[in-house]
Design a protein around this motif. Structure first.
Motif, mmCIF file in Angstrom:
data_model
loop_
_atom_site.group_PDB
_atom_site.id
_atom_site.type_symbol
_atom_site.label_atom_id
_atom_site.label_comp_id
_atom_site.label_asym_id
_atom_site.label_seq_id
_atom_site.Cartn_x
_atom_site.Cartn_y
_atom_site.Cartn_z
ATOM 1 N N UNK A 282 0.761 -1.146 -0.034
ATOM 2 C CA UNK A 282 -0.060 -0.034 -0.144
ATOM 3 C C UNK A 282 0.805 1.292 0.073
ATOM 4 N N UNK A 283 2.030 1.146 0.750
ATOM 5 C CA UNK A 283 2.923 2.446 1.101
ATOM 6 C C UNK A 283 3.285 2.618 -0.349
ATOM 7 N N UNK A 284 3.795 1.847 -1.243
ATOM 8 C CA UNK A 284 4.161 2.027 -2.758
ATOM 9 C C UNK A 284 3.059 2.469 -3.666
ATOM 10 N N UNK B 31 -3.067 16.813 0.885
ATOM 11 C CA UNK B 31 -3.681 15.550 1.297
ATOM 12 C C UNK B 31 -4.731 15.826 2.369
ATOM 13 N N UNK B 32 -5.838 15.167 2.227
ATOM 14 C CA UNK B 32 -6.969 15.293 3.376
ATOM 15 C C UNK B 32 -7.881 13.991 3.148
ATOM 16 N N UNK B 33 -7.024 12.905 3.233
ATOM 17 C CA UNK B 33 -8.084 11.993 2.883
ATOM 18 C C UNK B 33 -8.325 10.976 4.083
ATOM 19 N N UNK B 34 -7.749 11.718 5.534
ATOM 20 C CA UNK B 34 -7.854 10.758 6.471
ATOM 21 C C UNK B 34 -9.374 10.282 6.772
ATOM 22 N N UNK B 35 -10.437 10.957 6.788
ATOM 23 C CA UNK B 35 -11.754 10.400 6.938
ATOM 24 C C UNK B 35 -12.255 9.326 5.868
ATOM 25 N N UNK B 36 -11.559 9.442 4.751
ATOM 26 C CA UNK B 36 -11.970 8.405 3.767
ATOM 27 C C UNK B 36 -11.138 7.209 3.644
ATOM 28 N N UNK B 37 -9.892 7.181 4.590
ATOM 29 C CA UNK B 37 -8.927 5.969 4.493
ATOM 30 C C UNK B 37 -9.433 4.757 5.212
ATOM 31 N N UNK B 38 -8.962 3.574 4.850
ATOM 32 C CA UNK B 38 -9.263 2.544 5.367
ATOM 33 C C UNK B 38 -8.805 2.139 6.874
ATOM 34 N N UNK C 73 -4.568 22.612 -4.448
ATOM 35 C CA UNK C 73 -5.779 21.702 -4.606
ATOM 36 C C UNK C 73 -5.622 20.578 -3.439
ATOM 37 N N UNK C 74 -6.783 20.463 -2.778
ATOM 38 C CA UNK C 74 -6.825 19.553 -1.807
ATOM 39 C C UNK C 74 -7.414 18.131 -2.314
ATOM 40 N N UNK C 75 -6.789 16.915 -1.850
ATOM 41 C CA UNK C 75 -7.250 15.716 -2.445
ATOM 42 C C UNK C 75 -7.392 14.621 -1.234
ATOM 43 N N UNK C 76 -8.696 13.908 -1.496
ATOM 44 C CA UNK C 76 -8.826 13.097 -0.377
ATOM 45 C C UNK C 76 -9.200 11.581 -1.031
ATOM 46 N N UNK C 77 -10.446 11.215 -1.270
ATOM 47 C CA UNK C 77 -10.839 9.857 -1.559
ATOM 48 C C UNK C 77 -9.928 9.246 -2.434
ATOM 49 N N UNK C 78 -10.115 9.856 -3.766
ATOM 50 C CA UNK C 78 -9.346 9.341 -4.990
ATOM 51 C C UNK C 78 -7.788 9.179 -4.578
ATOM 52 N N UNK C 79 -7.263 9.682 -3.583
ATOM 53 C CA UNK C 79 -5.853 9.629 -3.399
ATOM 54 C C UNK C 79 -5.611 8.680 -2.596
ATOM 55 N N UNK C 80 -6.196 8.709 -1.406
ATOM 56 C CA UNK C 80 -5.962 7.608 -0.301
ATOM 57 C C UNK C 80 -6.424 6.174 -0.599
ATOM 58 N N UNK C 81 -7.592 6.272 -1.052
ATOM 59 C CA UNK C 81 -8.150 4.773 -1.505
ATOM 60 C C UNK C 81 -7.687 4.212 -2.872
ATOM 61 N N UNK C 82 -6.930 5.006 -3.560
ATOM 62 C CA UNK C 82 -6.539 4.459 -4.878
ATOM 63 C C UNK C 82 -7.357 3.818 -5.687
ATOM 64 N N UNK D 16 -4.700 3.160 10.596
ATOM 65 C CA UNK D 16 -3.144 2.897 10.013
ATOM 66 C C UNK D 16 -3.241 3.290 8.428
ATOM 67 N N UNK D 17 -4.284 2.993 7.806
ATOM 68 C CA UNK D 17 -4.257 3.492 6.525
ATOM 69 C C UNK D 17 -4.140 5.047 5.990
ATOM 70 N N UNK D 18 -4.678 5.764 7.123
ATOM 71 C CA UNK D 18 -4.965 6.913 7.102
ATOM 72 C C UNK D 18 -3.356 7.363 7.231
ATOM 73 N N UNK D 19 -2.736 7.034 8.202
ATOM 74 C CA UNK D 19 -1.216 7.453 8.464
ATOM 75 C C UNK D 19 -0.464 7.178 7.592
ATOM 76 N N UNK D 20 -0.627 6.031 7.013
ATOM 77 C CA UNK D 20 0.174 5.450 5.880
ATOM 78 C C UNK D 20 0.162 6.301 4.536
ATOM 79 N N UNK D 21 -1.280 6.530 4.290
ATOM 80 C CA UNK D 21 -1.407 7.499 3.248
ATOM 81 C C UNK D 21 -0.844 8.887 3.633
ATOM 82 N N UNK D 22 -1.020 9.733 4.650
ATOM 83 C CA UNK D 22 -0.305 10.821 4.751
ATOM 84 C C UNK D 22 1.027 10.793 4.691
#
Length: 489
Positions: free
Chosen positions: A142-144, A165-172, A374-383, A175-181
């Motif tokens: 996931x990190x890569x 990056x503003x995807x914490x609330x959409x992350x899995x 530009x702030x990006x959330x869902x499409x960034x962190x959930x790939x 841990x997924x939120x922290x990894x994404x950030x």
């Protein structure tokens, strides 16, 4: 230092698949557990239909290896889930395991990498390096993937525009939120809304207000305090509400706006926030109507702040046609700057946040717009375009002998033997080929032609002549110690 606290809590040795333990037991039972073995970690296809990936997750892998030990509680749980025929002495063996005999050679964190190129080589006692498989894949996959996704957003956005990056609330999950950030920052994002990521990893954090804050206000009577001291140091506080009302009338007159359509609650929200953070005033202005209310209220409050010596920051747009609205907003900022002789309005920023995808990011560059951030959330962190990178961990050598998986599916066949990986560069210093060869083979030499076979292809060999060749992987973990000088590219 904060990021390294209790690494075993995030990736404990039990964070793996059960069959790793059943295989380890079978190796141990046969007396093969100490045999030297080599595994390789790689992915088979470049993600998102693109031509590259960014390698990430190495730091977490190193923390995992450094802290890899089974506790008494771990061993007792394994005793309860492994088949009853398991020899009790095996559990004592597990209790004494660590990674002191493991060597990890890896591509540096953040390196541009390609499909089928071995990114990590994990060497050590057969039972131990087998037990590491699932955890290392979990930490890298996931990190890569999210780091590569961030890089694609950065390429689509171009170098000028800042990315949040503003995807914490959409992350899995947390841990997924922290990894994404963490790994979107490596991939090219400038800021995160994730406060814990800022604390752990030193990533700059950003954020001001949500629509709920704006809609919680209904009238100017809710603003308190109602005064603000000027930057000049004048001890007498200024009635900021009266000052703002005066500016609002002048703004409406300048723009030909209808005062009756302006939301008093929105103005109250902006004022209350501006009084709290007069040097960090950046409200969201689309809670009701950008043109009829939000922009007018912002300009009035911002002009009042400027009169008192403060510098407002800008606005955020979160709905509708962001490109068109940003152009309209910038036009109003320039009008105010010119008409009221307030130069601070020339440097106000416009933030756009509205379910941004890689495609919509690319479209921003094709349209006229004035968006700075530009702030990006869902499409960034959930790939959303691809859920997994599909990294695999394959055995290539045991006791110094090459091992190969042939498989019914040719795409799943592996290349046997321990390898060295080189990046070949042309005369201009640009990389053009990653070369994998057996570790016993001589390294490529500058100016010397060599023949190679494209991985995963039935094509004939090709001849290339590198102007320069660099070793792509480095020793990053040996004898239980992390080589900190070789972690990042």
């Amino acid at each position: 230092q904060a990021a390294e606290r209790e690494p075993s809590a995030r990736a404990p040795p039990l964070l793996t698949d059960l069959y790793q333990f059943t295989m380890a037991y079978a190796y141990w039972r046969a007396g093969r557990h100490q045999e030297p073995a080599v595994f390789e970690l790689f992915f088979r296809d470049n993600p998102f239909g693109g031509g590259f990936s960014l390698f990430a997750g190495l730091h977490d892998c190193l923390l995992f290896l450094r802290s890899f030990r089974f506790t008494d509680e771990d061993v007792e749980f394994l005793r309860s889930v492994l088949p009853p025929a398991t020899d009790p002495a095996f559990f004592q063996f597990l209790r004494g395991l660590d990674c002191s005999g493991v060597t990890l050679r890896s591509v540096p964190e953040g390196t541009v990498v390609f499909a089928r190129v071995p990114l990590m080589e994990v060497a050590g006692p057969l039972a131990v390096v087998q037990l590491l498989e699932t955890s290392l894949l979990c930490l890298v996959n996931y990190a890569s993937l999210v780091c590569s996704n961030a890089a694609r957003f950065r390429l689509a956005a171009g170098p000028r525009r800042k990315l949040l990056e503003m995807g914490l609330r959409r992350a899995q999950g947390p841990d997924g939120g922290l990894t994404a950030s963490r790994y979107t920052h490596i991939g090219g994002f400038d800021l995160t809304s994730n406060v814990q990521a800022g604390f752990l990893f030193g990533i700059p954090v950003a954020g001001t207000m949500a629509h709920s804050y704006v809609t919680s206000f209904t009238s100017l009577e809710e603003v308190w305090p109602q005064t603000l001291v000027a930057v000049s140091g004048d001890p007498d506080p200024v009635d900021i509400i009266s000052l703002t009302k005066g500016w609002l009338s002048r703004v409406c007159e300048l723009l030909g706006a209808e005062p009756g359509k302006i939301r008093e609650g929105e103005l109250a929200a902006f004022l209350s926030y501006a009084i709290s953070y007069p040097q960090n005033f950046l409200p969201v202005i689309d809670s009701y109507s950008v043109g009829c209310s939000g922009l007018l209220n912002f300009c009035a409050v911002a002009l009042a702040l400027c009169e008192l010596g403060y510098r407002p920051v800008g606005v955020r747009l979160d709905s509708g046609d962001l490109c068109r609205q940003s152009v309209d907003v910038r036009r109003v900022f320039r009008l105010c700057s010119e008409h009221f002789s307030i130069s601070a309005f020339d440097s106000l920023i416009i933030v756009g946040t509205n379910n941004i995808s890689e495609q919509s990011m690319a479209e921003l560059n094709k349209k006229e717009n004035q968006i700075d951030v530009v702030g990006v959330g869902t499409h960034l962190v959930t790939c959303t375009k691809q859920p997994s990178l599909g990294c695999v961990y394959k055995l290539v050598e045991v006791r110094g002998r090459p091992r190969m998986k042939i498989s019914e599916d040719p795409q799943k066949s592996t290349v046997p033997g321990r390898k060295s990986v080189y990046r070949l560069l042309d005369a201009d210093g640009h990389p053009f080929l990653d070369l994998a060869c057996l570790a016993v083979e001589s390294p490529p030499e500058a100016g010397v032609s060599l023949r190679c076979f494209p991985l995963g292809c039935d094509d004939s060999p090709v001849s290339v002549t590198p102007a320069q060749a660099t070793c792509l992987r480095q020793d990053v973990f040996t004898k239980g110690q992390v080589r900190r000088d070789r972690l990042t590219t």
